[in-house]
Motif scaffolding. Structure first.
Motif, PDB file in Angstrom:
ATOM      1  N   ALA A 212       0.842  -1.182   0.000  1.00 43.92           N
ATOM      2  CA  ALA A 212       0.000   0.000   0.000  1.00 43.92           C
ATOM      3  C   ALA A 212       0.884   1.241   0.000  1.00 43.92           C
ATOM      4  O   ALA A 212       1.867   1.296   0.719  1.00 43.92           O
ATOM      5  N   ILE A 213       0.534   2.215  -0.879  1.00 40.47           N
ATOM      6  CA  ILE A 213       1.301   3.462  -0.921  1.00 40.47           C
ATOM      7  C   ILE A 213       0.346   4.628  -0.705  1.00 40.47           C
ATOM      8  O   ILE A 213      -0.736   4.672  -1.270  1.00 40.47           O
ATOM      9  N   VAL A 214       0.757   5.556   0.153  1.00 39.67           N
ATOM     10  CA  VAL A 214      -0.046   6.743   0.410  1.00 39.67           C
ATOM     11  C   VAL A 214       0.817   7.958   0.120  1.00 39.67           C
ATOM     12  O   VAL A 214       1.958   8.029   0.557  1.00 39.67           O
ATOM     13  N   LEU A 215       0.257   8.890  -0.666  1.00 40.57           N
ATOM     14  CA  LEU A 215       0.982  10.127  -0.974  1.00 40.57           C
ATOM     15  C   LEU A 215       0.279  11.273  -0.256  1.00 40.57           C
ATOM     16  O   LEU A 215      -0.938  11.420  -0.374  1.00 40.57           O
ATOM     17  N   ALA A 216       1.053  12.065   0.467  1.00 42.59           N
ATOM     18  CA  ALA A 216       0.442  13.183   1.174  1.00 42.59           C
ATOM     19  C   ALA A 216       1.160  14.468   0.800  1.00 42.59           C
ATOM     20  O   ALA A 216       2.324  14.431   0.407  1.00 42.59           O
ATOM     21  N   ASP A 217       0.472  15.593   0.886  1.00 46.16           N
ATOM     22  CA  ASP A 217       1.164  16.859   0.648  1.00 46.16           C
ATOM     23  C   ASP A 217       1.837  17.315   1.941  1.00 46.16           C
ATOM     24  O   ASP A 217       1.768  16.621   2.955  1.00 46.16           O
ATOM     25  N   GLN A 218       2.467  18.504   1.887  1.00 42.38           N
ATOM     26  CA  GLN A 218       3.243  18.890   3.068  1.00 42.38           C
ATOM     27  C   GLN A 218       2.374  19.261   4.263  1.00 42.38           C
ATOM     28  O   GLN A 218       2.882  19.469   5.351  1.00 42.38           O
ATOM     29  N   PHE A 219       1.039  19.340   4.036  1.00 40.75           N
ATOM     30  CA  PHE A 219       0.151  19.655   5.159  1.00 40.75           C
ATOM     31  C   PHE A 219      -0.493  18.392   5.722  1.00 40.75           C
ATOM     32  O   PHE A 219      -1.324  18.460   6.610  1.00 40.75           O
ATOM     33  N   GLY A 220      -0.092  17.242   5.157  1.00 38.83           N
ATOM     34  CA  GLY A 220      -0.607  15.990   5.676  1.00 38.83           C
ATOM     35  C   GLY A 220      -1.946  15.598   5.072  1.00 38.83           C
ATOM     36  O   GLY A 220      -2.649  14.750   5.605  1.00 38.83           O
ATOM     37  N   THR A 221      -2.307  16.209   3.947  1.00 39.69           N
ATOM     38  CA  THR A 221      -3.547  15.831   3.277  1.00 39.69           C
ATOM     39  C   THR A 221      -3.220  14.756   2.252  1.00 39.69           C
ATOM     40  O   THR A 221      -2.255  14.891   1.500  1.00 39.69           O
ATOM     41  N   ILE A 222      -4.007  13.711   2.209  1.00 35.78           N
ATOM     42  CA  ILE A 222      -3.720  12.616   1.289  1.00 35.78           C
ATOM     43  C   ILE A 222      -4.080  12.999  -0.141  1.00 35.78           C
ATOM     44  O   ILE A 222      -5.183  13.466  -0.420  1.00 35.78           O
ATOM     45  N   ILE A 223      -3.120  12.841  -1.023  1.00 37.87           N
ATOM     46  CA  ILE A 223      -3.306  13.209  -2.424  1.00 37.87           C
ATOM     47  C   ILE A 223      -3.702  11.972  -3.229  1.00 37.87           C
ATOM     48  O   ILE A 223      -4.511  12.036  -4.143  1.00 37.87           O
ATOM     49  N   ASP A 224      -3.107  10.860  -2.898  1.00 40.97           N
ATOM     50  CA  ASP A 224      -3.354   9.666  -3.705  1.00 40.97           C
ATOM     51  C   ASP A 224      -3.030   8.417  -2.883  1.00 40.97           C
ATOM     52  O   ASP A 224      -2.203   8.461  -1.979  1.00 40.97           O
TER      53      ASP A 224
END
Lengths: 137, 638
Positions: free
Chosen positions: B290-302
């Motif tokens: 499982a891969i989770v991508l988050a932005d620098q504010f900790g919001t999940i992008i993908d």
């Protein structure tokens, strides 16, 4: 034997004790032979001031109550007794036992033979060695 | 300003008469009483016409005109001679052929004079207008040249290609950049049609439609929009361009100007980017974890689908959520994940860590969180890539393995103790029996008959055999259980030592290969192998001249040793049996043997990852082979 002091045999097996006794006789030792059936009995003997300090101890390893290694550990801490030469007489060929025994400063390590005549040879060798080796007072 | 008329006559009354005759004209009269005065007046004024008397003293009319014709200003000045006498000779005078000349004879008929002057005035008016027009034209031409120069400068120095077409799609202009873009030499493009440089293709129809609309002055998209097209170079190579088109009117003719940009590099860069994006996308999607991508504010992008497979939450339900508000993270896990996320965003290194997850069905899973901050082109942290392999099973396996190892250790310890007890407690009574039997035989020898003595001897020998069996079992059980360090062993030294200890009888010759290898193994083990095999060869030797060979072959991956004898040999059906525990081929009474030696040897060889086998011919001898892999030995060394 250089000394005429008694030999102490510590062994729980009656036949083994008999073997030692008979072999000593066959080898024409002049020393008295005393027996203890385990470490505890041996210390009772050694700490009794009436008994003369033995010149040599023949020690079996596998014994009930206090085994040979435990006996050695206590003996070697005892100022009065630690210089008595101890020869191990055992059936154990275990490396561990050999290592422990020599770490505790034994004078020899003999395997009990199946053959009585072989055992007599062992006892003869011990006798001839200790008849030329000087012992401490 | 009124047009001026020069009147020349030596008689004032004649001058007055002329002015009177022409008084109806809206003109100004300038008088001259002689040819000389006329020449002077000419310098002071610009005249529309001159009326000159022919008969004058000093300088007559013809001479005056002759001189006037020499002055630039009056070279073409229309002249009307006034004469009392008409003569054909008038036409022959010098200078008359240039410039308009007419004659009027005296007596002057007013209408004729009036008419002639009027015609000449009209010509003058026209001349003035013409001059004005010429001036205007020159001015316009200058302006045009200037503007064209400006356009040319812009056009030649522009990086973008500029092309102009007419309504028939002919290229009528092209700048240097355009020639370069399309790979043409100077002036090679002009005259070609548009379809020579624009390839019909994907966006072509839209373009042609738009161009048609542009021609019809309908509202068109290409007038101000940029479109991408496939263009053709002179060498027929295709390449992508960007085109913006606008229409212009030149001489009432429809024309279109196109600005062209070669976007090959941009398209290539885009393609590369797309390929790379596709590559990483497939890695992302196909990753078994499982891969989770988050932005620098900790919001999940993908997230990839593995997250769904694993925890039962769809990507859609997670994207846009904050890391610490994820439905599959219990409170404690949320706290840890956000803590470590902040650390990473601050540029600190965070090692991987185990974390509890809760699936949609409420099942607890363990994931290993491996995260790495993502950096943008400027090297700034722009987000977080979190990889979460499911290690639940692995953890369970590890726990189970740990438990099994512990159990095994306990069993091993028990076995060791058991071996110790066997060695002592079983052997002690045996020794007693044997010793006592010996003593009985010795002490009471006269009390036994031959049979009784034989029975006692048998008893002693059975006690010995049992003793040996116990020793054999102990020896066998020690193999693989007792740890020993590996050491370099020179077999050229070890094997002679072994043979020496066996003290072989004189009728047996033992031959060793020269240059036996050096091996790195546990010494006791390899010693046991050679000892057992060689001693067996000695023990069972049945020939008066025994020959035992010990040798080896280097087989690259492994060593292959052999011990060959010319002894009794072994039947093929017993080949397997000889390695089984307690199996002996001869009665123990005939040949004292425990049947443990070869079993032990086989166990040791298997521990080395090697093999043991034999070849034999009954009556002729036996060869035992065993192999020891070299690699295995090195691996363990590490």
């Amino acid at each position: 034997m250089k000394s005429n002091k008694p030999i102490l045999v510590i062994d729980d097996d009656v036949i083994d004790s008999m073997t030692v006794k008979r072999a000593i006789k066959d080898c024409n030792y002049t020393n008295r032979v005393d027996f203890a059936r385990n470490g505890e009995e041996a210390f009772a003997y050694l700490n009794n001031e009436e008994n003369e300090k033995p010149c040599i101890i023949l020690l079996d390893l596998n014994m009930p109550k206090m085994n040979g290694i435990e006996f050695l550990e206590i003996l070697k801490k005892n100022e009065r007794l630690k210089r008595i030469p101890v020869i191990i007489l055992t059936t154990s060929r275990s490396d561990q036992d050999r290592l422990k025994a020599y770490n505790l400063g034994v004078a020899g390590y003999m395997i009990k033979s199946m053959d009585y005549s072989e055992f007599v040879e062992v006892m003869k060798t011990i006798k001839s060695y200790w008849s030329i080796s000087e012992l401490p007072e | 300003m009124k047009p001026k008329i020069l009147i020349v006559d030596d008689k004032v009354q004649n001058l007055v008469a002329l002015e009177t005759l022409l008084c109806d004209l809206d003109v100004e009269f300038v008088r001259a009483l002689s040819g000389n005065e006329a020449l002077q007046k000419v310098l002071e004024h610009d005249f529309a016409i001159a009326l000159i008397d022919v008969q004058m003293p000093e300088m007559d009319g013809f001479e005056t005109v002759e001189l006037l014709r020499k002055i630039k200003k009056t070279k073409y000045l229309p002249v009307i001679f006034v004469s009392a006498i008409y003569s054909e000779n008038y036409y022959r005078i010098k200078g008359v052929e240039s410039g308009a000349v007419d004659f009027i004879t005296k007596p002057i008929i007013p209408e004729i004079l009036f008419g002639k002057v009027k015609i000449f005035l009209g010509i003058y008016e026209q001349k003035l207008q013409l001059e004005e027009e010429i001036k205007r034209r020159i001015k316009i031409e200058n302006e045009l040249a200037e503007s064209e120069e400006k356009f040319r400068t812009i056009s030649t120095s522009a990086n973008d290609g500029i092309i102009m077409i007419d309504s028939n799609d002919n290229i009528i202009y092209c700048n240097i950049a355009a020639e370069k873009i399309f790979g043409y030499k100077e002036n090679e493009i002009v005259g070609k049609t548009l379809d020579r440089i624009i390839r019909s293709g994907k966006h072509h129809d839209t373009f042609i439609n738009a161009l048609r609309k542009l021609k019809k002055k309908e509202k068109s998209t290409i007038a101000d929009k940029i479109i991408e097209l496939t263009a053709i170079k002179k060498n027929e190579n295709e390449f992508p361009i960007e085109l913006s088109l606008s229409s212009v009117k030149i001489n009432k003719e429809w024309n279109a100007v196109g600005i062209i940009r070669d976007i090959t590099e941009r398209v290539q860069a885009n393609t590369k980017l797309q390929k790379s994006e596709a590559k990483y996308r497939s890695i992302f999607e196909l990753s078994p974890e499982a891969i989770v991508l988050a932005d620098q504010f900790g919001t999940i992008i993908d997230t990839n689908d593995r997250l769904f497979d694993w925890l039962g939450y769809e990507s859609k339900s997670v994207i846009g959520k904050k890391l610490f508000k994820l439905p599959f993270l219990p409170k404690e896990s949320s706290k840890r994940i956000i803590e470590n996320f902040h650390k990473r965003m601050a540029g600190k290194e965070v090692l991987s860590y185990e974390l509890d997850f809760i699936t949609k069905k409420g099942e607890k899973r363990i994931g290993l969180v491996l995260a790495s901050p993502l950096k943008n082109g400027k090297g700034r942290i722009s987000g977080d890539l979190i990889l979460i392999p499911d290690i639940t099973e692995r953890k369970a396996d590890e726990e189970l393995k740990g438990m099994l190892i512990k159990q095994l250790e306990t069993v091993n310890l028990e076995l060791k103790e058991f071996a110790y007890v066997v060695s002592h407690d079983l052997k002690a009574p045996l020794r007693g029996i044997s010793t006592l039997a010996e003593w009985i035989l010795e002490d009471y020898t006269d009390k036994f008959d031959t049979e009784g003595k034989e029975q006692l001897r048998l008893m002693i020998s059975r006690a010995h055999r049992m003793h040996n069996l116990i020793d054999g079992i102990l020896q066998y059980s020690r193999v693989g259980r007792v740890k020993e360090d590996k050491e370099r062993i020179d077999l050229n030294i070890l094997i002679p030592e072994i043979i020496d200890s066996l003290n072989p009888p004189e009728n047996i010759e033992i031959v060793l290969d020269k240059n036996l290898p050096e091996i790195n193994l546990e010494k006791t083990r390899i010693q046991q192998v050679f000892l057992n095999l060689i001693s067996n060869a000695i023990k069972y030797m049945d020939k008066p001249k025994g020959l035992i060979k010990v040798g080896y072959e280097d087989k690259k991956e492994k060593w292959e040793f052999f011990i060959q004898d010319n002894g009794p040999g072994i039947e093929k059906k017993h080949f397997e049996k000889v390695f089984k525990i307690f199996q002996t081929l001869q009665s123990r009474d005939k040949m004292e043997s425990t049947g443990i030696g070869l079993t032990t040897v086989k166990k040791i060889i298997k521990l080395f990852n090697g093999d043991i086998w034999l070849e034999s011919e009954l009556g002729k001898g036996t060869t035992f082979f065993f192999s020891i892999p070299k690699k295995h030995i090195e691996e363990i060394e590490i």
